[in-house]
Design a protein around this motif. Structure first.
Motif, mmCIF file in Angstrom:
data_model
loop_
_atom_site.group_PDB
_atom_site.id
_atom_site.type_symbol
_atom_site.label_atom_id
_atom_site.label_comp_id
_atom_site.label_asym_id
_atom_site.label_seq_id
_atom_site.Cartn_x
_atom_site.Cartn_y
_atom_site.Cartn_z
ATOM 1 N N THR A 31 -1.904 9.355 2.777
ATOM 2 C CA THR A 31 -2.632 8.689 3.912
ATOM 3 C C THR A 31 -2.537 9.465 5.312
ATOM 4 O O THR A 31 -3.258 10.334 5.395
ATOM 5 C CB THR A 31 -1.629 7.104 4.280
ATOM 6 N N PHE A 38 -3.173 1.832 6.356
ATOM 7 C CA PHE A 38 -3.505 0.591 5.568
ATOM 8 C C PHE A 38 -4.992 0.885 5.187
ATOM 9 O O PHE A 38 -5.480 0.564 4.212
ATOM 10 C CB PHE A 38 -3.379 -0.584 6.434
ATOM 11 N N PHE A 39 -5.788 1.184 5.965
ATOM 12 C CA PHE A 39 -7.162 1.482 5.909
ATOM 13 C C PHE A 39 -7.496 2.569 4.707
ATOM 14 O O PHE A 39 -8.135 2.305 3.686
ATOM 15 C CB PHE A 39 -8.186 2.081 7.176
ATOM 16 N N GLN A 71 -6.240 1.416 1.513
ATOM 17 C CA GLN A 71 -7.296 0.340 0.877
ATOM 18 C C GLN A 71 -8.463 1.038 0.203
ATOM 19 O O GLN A 71 -8.828 0.700 -0.968
ATOM 20 C CB GLN A 71 -8.111 -0.560 2.018
ATOM 21 N N GLN A 86 -7.067 2.052 -3.379
ATOM 22 C CA GLN A 86 -7.118 1.189 -4.115
ATOM 23 C C GLN A 86 -8.260 0.805 -4.668
ATOM 24 O O GLN A 86 -8.655 0.901 -6.059
ATOM 25 C CB GLN A 86 -6.459 -0.223 -3.349
ATOM 26 N N GLU A 87 -9.531 0.798 -3.793
ATOM 27 C CA GLU A 87 -10.899 0.628 -4.203
ATOM 28 C C GLU A 87 -11.357 1.741 -5.245
ATOM 29 O O GLU A 87 -12.188 1.464 -6.027
ATOM 30 C CB GLU A 87 -11.913 0.680 -3.142
ATOM 31 N N LEU A 128 1.962 -2.283 3.580
ATOM 32 C CA LEU A 128 1.070 -2.001 2.335
ATOM 33 C C LEU A 128 1.364 -2.981 1.176
ATOM 34 O O LEU A 128 0.459 -3.453 0.679
ATOM 35 C CB LEU A 128 1.432 -0.636 1.776
ATOM 36 N N GLY A 130 -0.426 -6.169 2.302
ATOM 37 C CA GLY A 130 -1.712 -6.439 2.674
ATOM 38 C C GLY A 130 -2.646 -6.016 1.263
ATOM 39 O O GLY A 130 -3.711 -6.245 1.088
ATOM 40 N N LEU A 131 -2.142 -5.217 0.418
ATOM 41 C CA LEU A 131 -2.857 -4.615 -0.776
ATOM 42 C C LEU A 131 -3.029 -5.633 -1.865
ATOM 43 O O LEU A 131 -2.060 -6.207 -2.048
ATOM 44 C CB LEU A 131 -2.394 -3.227 -1.175
ATOM 45 N N LYS A 132 -4.016 -5.703 -2.487
ATOM 46 C CA LYS A 132 -4.223 -6.339 -3.522
ATOM 47 C C LYS A 132 -3.532 -6.158 -4.759
ATOM 48 O O LYS A 132 -3.033 -6.827 -5.716
ATOM 49 C CB LYS A 132 -5.832 -6.850 -3.860
ATOM 50 N N LYS A 133 -3.750 -4.895 -5.205
ATOM 51 C CA LYS A 133 -3.251 -4.412 -6.497
ATOM 52 C C LYS A 133 -1.932 -3.694 -6.173
ATOM 53 O O LYS A 133 -1.517 -3.395 -4.724
ATOM 54 C CB LYS A 133 -3.869 -3.054 -6.839
#
Ligand code: C5P
Length: 242
Positions: free
Chosen positions: A120, A145-146, A149, A152-153, A169, A172-175
């Motif tokens: 990051t 964070f950006f 993400q 993750q995507e 992290l 805020g992160l889904k996974k």
């Protein structure tokens, strides 16, 4: 829970690095080979450490066009590392290419590793240094964070981040991405060039999966005693994770 300790072998010569591996192997299994050692000792340093019984995290922080990164990763995979790093800032296409190559290898060889980890914002950046160099309007944590993400995507397995960003992290992160944290110091007064630091216990409590520790261990007159000290500091956390 796998062993979260990774020792960074930031040495200028193979002899120094292998001596450290020999010294630490009874206590640590995971070693990180970065640019300096990879360039000075050559890729065969990885097999040498593996033949001694260690596992290797190849930390070259790749950042290039997708084709070059994909082909470089193909070469690195032949060395059977447990982790490989690349800069998330290299962008979506580069990341997807890296994921494709790594996943093909893992499926073909029925392996869980290597994990592909995205850098990051380096832990050597302070907020002020970040503002002066990056030219983005986001704050440093927002940029971390950006980028996470994007990791993750695009299907990366995890990110390298400062321990100070773990909570952000995880929240805020889904996974559930792996979070690997350098910038670890046993006490707050010795920072070297690291700006965003935390102790091993604090970092694990916040949710770090792996701790990358270099100079606090390798520059100490008795490196194995530092490893044992760290293990005793974190043993209760590790037990609670099992
Ligand atoms: O000696 P020290 O504990 O500071 O070593 C940290 C290691 O982690 C170095 O090998 C450095 O390259 C690496 N690293 C880092 N910050 C990142 C990614 C990797 O310090 N964001």
């Amino acid at each position: 829970m796998k062993d979260p300790l990774i020792v960074a072998l930031d040495f200028p010569t193979e002899i120094q690095a292998l001596k450290m591996v020999e010294n630490l192997l009874p206590f640590v299994k995971n070693f990180k080979v970065g640019l300096e050692l990879f360039v000075s000792a050559g890729p065969q340093i990885v097999s040498k450490i593996k033949n001694m019984g260690g596992e290797v995290f190849i930390d070259l922080k790749l950042f290039d066009i997708p084709n070059t990164v994909g082909r470089t990763i193909e070469k690195l995979l032949e060395l059977e590392p447990i982790m490989i790093t690349l800069h998330i800032l290299g962008g979506e296409d580069m990341l997807r290419k890296a994921v494709e190559v790594t996943e093909n290898y893992r499926i073909k060889n029925k392996k869980e590793t290597p994990y592909l980890l995205g850098v990051t914002v380096l832990t050597s950046f302070s907020e002020e240094g970040f503002r002066r160099s990056w030219g983005v309007s986001r704050s440093l944590p927002e940029q971390v964070f950006f980028l996470a993400q994007l990791a993750q995507e695009t299907g990366l397995d995890g990110v390298i981040a400062s321990p100070q960003e773990i909570e952000l992290l995880r929240r805020g992160l889904k996974k559930r991405l792996l979070i690997v944290t350098p910038g670890i110091r046993l006490t707050k007064d010795v920072k070297d060039d690291q700006k965003r630091i935390m102790t091993p216990k604090e970092a694990l409590e916040k949710g770090s999966d792996y701790l990358v520790i270099g100079r606090p261990i390798t520059a100490h007159p008795n490196p194995s005693s530092v490893v044992q000290e760290i293990r005793s500091q974190i043993s209760d956390i590790l037990e609670s994770r099992i």
